[in-house]
Structure formats: structure tokens, C-alpha cells
Design an enzyme around this catalytic site. Sequence first.
Site, PDB file in Angstrom:
ATOM      1  N   GLU A  91     -13.607   4.458  -9.327  1.00 32.28           N
ATOM      2  CA  GLU A  91     -12.841   3.129  -8.940  1.00 32.28           C
ATOM      3  C   GLU A  91     -13.408   2.242  -7.750  1.00 32.28           C
ATOM      4  O   GLU A  91     -14.340   2.415  -7.065  1.00 32.28           O
ATOM      5  CB  GLU A  91     -11.421   3.673  -8.604  1.00 32.28           C
ATOM      6  N   ARG A 145       0.116   7.942  -2.661  1.00 35.71           N
ATOM      7  CA  ARG A 145      -1.138   7.825  -2.090  1.00 35.71           C
ATOM      8  C   ARG A 145      -1.664   6.396  -2.583  1.00 35.71           C
ATOM      9  O   ARG A 145      -1.070   5.477  -3.266  1.00 35.71           O
ATOM     10  CB  ARG A 145      -1.996   8.782  -3.069  1.00 35.71           C
ATOM     11  N   ASN A 189      -3.647   3.154  -3.948  1.00 37.57           N
ATOM     12  CA  ASN A 189      -4.717   3.129  -5.299  1.00 37.57           C
ATOM     13  C   ASN A 189      -5.801   1.973  -4.917  1.00 37.57           C
ATOM     14  O   ASN A 189      -6.228   2.090  -3.797  1.00 37.57           O
ATOM     15  CB  ASN A 189      -3.805   3.063  -6.396  1.00 37.57           C
ATOM     16  N   GLU A 241      -0.381  11.504  -9.869  1.00 39.79           N
ATOM     17  CA  GLU A 241       0.099  11.435 -11.355  1.00 39.79           C
ATOM     18  C   GLU A 241      -0.013  13.038 -11.852  1.00 39.79           C
ATOM     19  O   GLU A 241      -0.812  13.952 -11.067  1.00 39.79           O
ATOM     20  CB  GLU A 241      -1.311  11.081 -12.052  1.00 39.79           C
ATOM     21  N   ASN A 245      -2.719  -1.824  -8.952  1.00 42.61           N
ATOM     22  CA  ASN A 245      -4.062  -1.740  -9.299  1.00 42.61           C
ATOM     23  C   ASN A 245      -4.815  -2.950  -9.037  1.00 42.61           C
ATOM     24  O   ASN A 245      -4.464  -3.526  -7.783  1.00 42.61           O
ATOM     25  CB  ASN A 245      -4.287  -1.493 -10.836  1.00 42.61           C
ATOM     26  N   ASP A 279      -6.274  -2.260 -15.453  1.00 38.96           N
ATOM     27  CA  ASP A 279      -6.592  -1.478 -14.267  1.00 38.96           C
ATOM     28  C   ASP A 279      -7.277  -2.354 -13.321  1.00 38.96           C
ATOM     29  O   ASP A 279      -6.549  -3.449 -12.732  1.00 38.96           O
ATOM     30  CB  ASP A 279      -7.679  -0.325 -14.737  1.00 38.96           C
TER      31      ASP A 279
END
Length: 785
Positions: A504, A587, A589, A607, A640, A690
Site C-alpha cells: 500500500e 488501525r 489505513n 479485517e 482509503n 482502493d
Amino acid sequence: MRIFRKDLISAMKISDSHHVNPDSYYLFTDTWKEEWEKGVQVPDSLDTVPQPSLRIVAEKVKEVLFTRPRKYIRHSNSETTEPGYINITELAASLCRYDLDDMDIYWLQGLNEDLAEMGCGPVDENLMEKTIEVLERHCHENMNHAIKTEEGLGIEYDEDVICDVCRSPESEEGNDMVFCDKCNVCVHQACYGILKVPEGSWLCRSCVLGIQPQCLLCPKKGGAMKTTKTGTKWAHVSCALWIPEVSIGCPERMEPITKISHIPPSRWALVCNLCKLKTGACIQCSVKSCITAFHVTCAFEHSLEMKTILDEEDEVKFRSYCVKHSQNREKPGEAEYPLHRATEQSQAKSEKIGLRAQKLRELEEEFYTLVSVEDVATELGLPTLMVDFIYNYWTLKRKSNFNKPLLPPKEDEENGLVQPRETSINTRMRMFMHLRQDLERVRNLCYMIGRREKMKLSHNKIQEEIFSLQVQLLNQEMAAVDCPMTMSSIKIECILPGNCQLGESPIWEEASNSLLFVDIPAKKVCRWDSLSQQVQQVTVDAPVSSVAFRQSGGYVATIGTKFCALNWEDQSAIVLATVDKDKKNNRFNDGKVDPAGRYFAGTMAEETAPAVLERHQGSLYSLFPDHHVEKYFDQVDISNGLDWSLDHKIFYYIDSLSYSVDAFDYDLPTGKISNRRSVYKLEKEEQIPDGMCIDAEGKLWVACYNGGRVIRLDPETGKKLQTVKLPVDKTTSCCFGGKDYSEMYVTCARDGIDPEGLLRQPEGGGIFKITGLGVKGIPPYPYAG
């Protein structure tokens, strides 16, 4: 004075549900009695009723100047007994029923010229019309007399005559056999629904209307037929009786024929074994093992065995048998050629019937012999010579009309008016029924027209959309021709195959020609050197979801639920701020720095599987340069991708499970956001949005998780401009980098791919470089704190 007594009403009233025969009550039409529910209308106090007062008023005697003694005075004219009275019946009877046509008028003019040369008076049009009417009447009366009296023409001389419905030659008292005077069809009173034998002429239903309709249930025309409920379709009464699904509305009148719609499609599909036609509805042989089909009228014509049986419950059962199973076909010598023998019998019957028809035809051809000129002249009081002229003209004109009458008999008109003789209420009910059917047809027609117009509108909209897409494709092709970088020049290269479980937050570091990215579940911040192709990494104590540059040196990252300062040299992380302290399962992202140096990042729940988590647990935060944190909103599923427009007035944001790219109005000095709206909704094949970045033209690039692609969007129009597909499914984020930011780097995930999927996409979890896009990106902003 009261005229109502309510205490007596209980003796009169009955239950509303009680059935009352129409003959057992009277309908009040006096408006004074409409309030009878208040009580029985009788005087309540007789003492208070005033006494009537009467006085005799003498009637004024009419003064009659003269009274006509009727027994002594007679008039030669047809004056009525009462002045002013007109007898409509007598007046209608005196009117002539024949009207001269153009040919008659031309001939009459020539006749008057000849009579003038002969010294005789002229003949006017009314006289000629009356003469032709008398000639027609004498001819009709004498022909009927001849048919009844002359041997071989009367019904009693036809021994083979049978009822067209039940096929029986016998009659009984009250159920006589009646013949149609036009088509000669013979029926019993009960079989055709004739309640009373008419005096004089009688016509069947189809002859009353002067038509020869086609039967709905068989291929035959003519015979004893009745209409259906609509009055436009006809069927033989015999067909209606023998076909089990069909019924007759009124058995006494044997009409109308109903329930034709109940006939199943399988019966309509049968083919007659006798006439070989697939027309109408056939019946089948009553023998269980036999499926031979035939029309009812064809069975009668070929003399098949057709029985009516009265069972134990006094119900009539119909039994029909094919050629093979008919009893009269099983006699020795006849079994081999049953159809041939049936044809011979039919021909013999036709010859017998033809003898009577031939005599009737000869009688019609010699119609002029049935009229006496002297009798007509005597009845009209005209000279024989004048009547003889008109007689000869009448003979020629009737022969030119194929010996048919020049005007129909009076009985035809009377039958046409009288039949069917029904009560007024039945006529009105039928009228209302037809009106309701017509209104239902109109409603159905309006519904179908409306549906047709909606379909046409939908079709036009689809055509418009297709045209727009075609224009869009043409524009894209033209733009691709004008652009030096075409789609064919795009190159996709995997620079780090299978490196990340969940890669990511890629970001290009221009100073070192390196690409930074994170591997969230591996708790690693990685740096790939594009020159040496080596990867360096820093491991932290919690899942790390994003990384950014720090203006003062080093990096900042989101680790767990903390904003941290990351020192690459000693691989240490210093906590700057913590969020979601009450949500232990959360948490951070994705995160990114805005043009003013604020570090934006959002949270989510951990998740249990890729894209499977407890929803609405996340929030969007911003770490200001002074290290204080501001919360913008909550109820986020998976926070995201985020970025800002080139003029820094719009903030773009993605909450993945909303499947939408949203926009906010952005105030750069304060960092406030407002007016959330959607600029693009992802399509089904694009899957989950995303990570995101923006190019130098202000267009957004969105990585599609499970979609295996990166799409380019125009946020102003909400249109998709370009799609770049990758050889892996789980693309997670993207950024521009390389020399002058002309290359795109895409991170991917390996988690959630089964072994079979890994065989199909072995580069899953790798880092990809895309070149040849024809657009450039912008440098990332550093955190100002």
C-alpha cells in the site's frame, strides 16, 4: 301532526341478507315515501287530523254549435273517427316499399313517350312503384302457395329431411320441425331454441342478417348456427353440443354459444381424419384406446356413429366413434371400404335433396307465369295495356337479377325486427354487457399503447446512449491519433514480483530515485532503489498502513492507530499522536499529506478476511504541523485513497465499501471540508475502489481491488477516460514517479489468493511499473511538522 310511528317498523323489516323474490314486493317511486325507514307512514294521532271541507263546483258545459249524427253521415274519404288522430300502422301499410332506380326512371320516360303517341295518359312514378310492388307480392304469394300444394315441392314430400342439430327425422307435438325459408335448413324447435313456431315465413339467425358465416369450430359454412357472446363469431349448434368444453348460455333459446376460450390448445391442434384439415376444434373417438380426431359436422356428413346416452343420474352423455369403431361400419362387406361407402351414401342423399332443389329452381325461373296481369290491373284499377307494359319490364329486370325478388317479402322484415324477441331487461343487460366489453377493450388498447410508447421511449434512450458511446469512442480514437503516446505504447513491468502480502501507499522519493511503500500485515516500510534495484526495509511493532515525507527530514507513518515520526537511519518510530483509543480492534489505513503539510489518514476495523470486517467503525483524521489531531467524520467502513485538486479547492476521498469516489469542498488555510458528493460510481466489473492519485492534468487514477486494473477518471464530468488492466487481480494503490514523474507505480496484495489463483497470477503481491501513459504526475507534499 306526526305521521311516522317507529314502533311498527320492526314488524315490517327483514334481514338485509334475506333473499326476496322480485314478485313478492313493490318498488315505491313516490318521493313522499322515500323516508320509510323512519317508520310506518300512518297517522299517529287521529284526533289531530283536521276534518275535510268539501264544496261542489259545477262543471262548465261545452257549447256545441252542431253535433254530427254519425249514423246518417258517411264520407267517401278515409277520415278517422276522431279529428287529429293518425293511425301510424295504417299509414305505414299504405306506403310503397319499392323505390325506382335510374334504370326504372329512364324506362318510364320512354314508356310515357310511347303512350303519348298512342293517345293514352302518362304513368307517374308512384303508380309504377305501386304496380311493381303488387307484381312482387302476387309472385311471392303464388310461389309460396305452389310450394305448399304442388307435389314434390312441399316439406311433407321430403322423406329424408332430418334436424341439422340432432340428426333425427322425427318430430313430436310441441317440438315441430321448422324450415328456414331462405337456406332450407331444418331444425327442431327445441334444438334451435324456437319458443313459438312463427306464422308465415321463418328465417334462421344467419339468414336474418343476410350472411353466410364461417363456423368457428369446423371448416363448414351454412347450417343451424348461433353467435357467441360477442355477436361477431358463429358456430354450429351441433358443434357446441358435442365439444365438451363449449357451453350454451340459455338452453331454452340455445344461445349464445359460450366458453369457447376454455377449449385447450391441444384440441385446436388436432387434425380431422376425414377432411384432413387443421381448422376449428375436433372431437375424438370415445374408445379409450383410439385417438382418432374428426370434426362434428364431418362425422355427420360421413354417417359416423354419434350417440347421446342418458346415464343413471339423468345426465346426457355424448359418445362419438370413428370410422373404425362405428357399429354401422362393421357389417360384412363394408369394413374394407367404409369411407367409400360413406361417400356413396352422401352422394345418394345429395341426389334426393337435389330433386327438390331442381324443382324449386325451375319454379323460380318461371316466376312470371305465377302472376296474372288481369288480376293486377283489377286490383289497381288500371288499364290492362298499361299494366302489361310494366309487367314485361318487371319480368326482364327480375331475370337480369338472376330471378331474385326485386324487394324482400314483408315477412323477412318482420322476422328481422321481431327475432330475437326478448324482453326489454335482457336487451338492456346485453347492451350494458357489450358496452362494458367495449370499454374493457378501450382500456386494454390504451394500456398497450402506453406500454408501446414506453418501450419506444426506452428504445430511443438506448439508441441515444449507444450513439453517445460511439461518439466517445471516436473522440478517444481521434485523441489517441493526436497524442504521441498511444495505447499500444503502454508497457507494464513487474519490478518486484511477489514481494508484499498487502502492499500500500506508494510514494516516489525524487532525491534518491527510490519508491517507498508499506506491507501492512508484515509491519514493514520498504524502499526500492530504482538504480541499484535493491530493497531496504524498516520493521515496526504494529501494522503500518501509509508513509510520507517529513519537511524537517525523515518520514512520517501511520502505525496501528498512531501517527509516528520514522527515522530510517536508526529504524526508530516516535509517536506523535494516537486516535481511536476506545476501539482496540481498529488501525489506520491509507494516508497522504495535503498541500499545506497536514497529514490526512483514516481508520478501519481489522479485517477477518480481505474486505470483510465490522462496518462503520472508522473515522477520518488529520495531523496538523503542531501535532494536534482533528477528526472530520466517522461511520467509515474502509478509509482509503485521498488526494487534492490542482487548485487545492477540492478534496477527493474513497470509502471503499461505498464503491464511490467522493469529493469535498476544501479550505486550504484551515483544512476544513464540506459539501460531500459523489463524482463516480464504480461499475460491477471494476470491483472495490482502493488507493488513488492525481495527474498533472487534474484527472484521478484509482486502483481497483479485485478488479485487476487502474482507471482514469475525470472528476468534473464523472466520466471514465481510460482503463489499464494488470496481470493480477488485487491492485491496491498507485502513484507517479520516475524521471519527471512520467511513470506510474502500482502496489498489489497477495493475501486472499488461493493456490490455484497464484498459479494463474504468480506476480500477485508484486510492484508494477507502467510506462507510456502519456500523462505525468505531481510530486508528493511533505508533512510540515
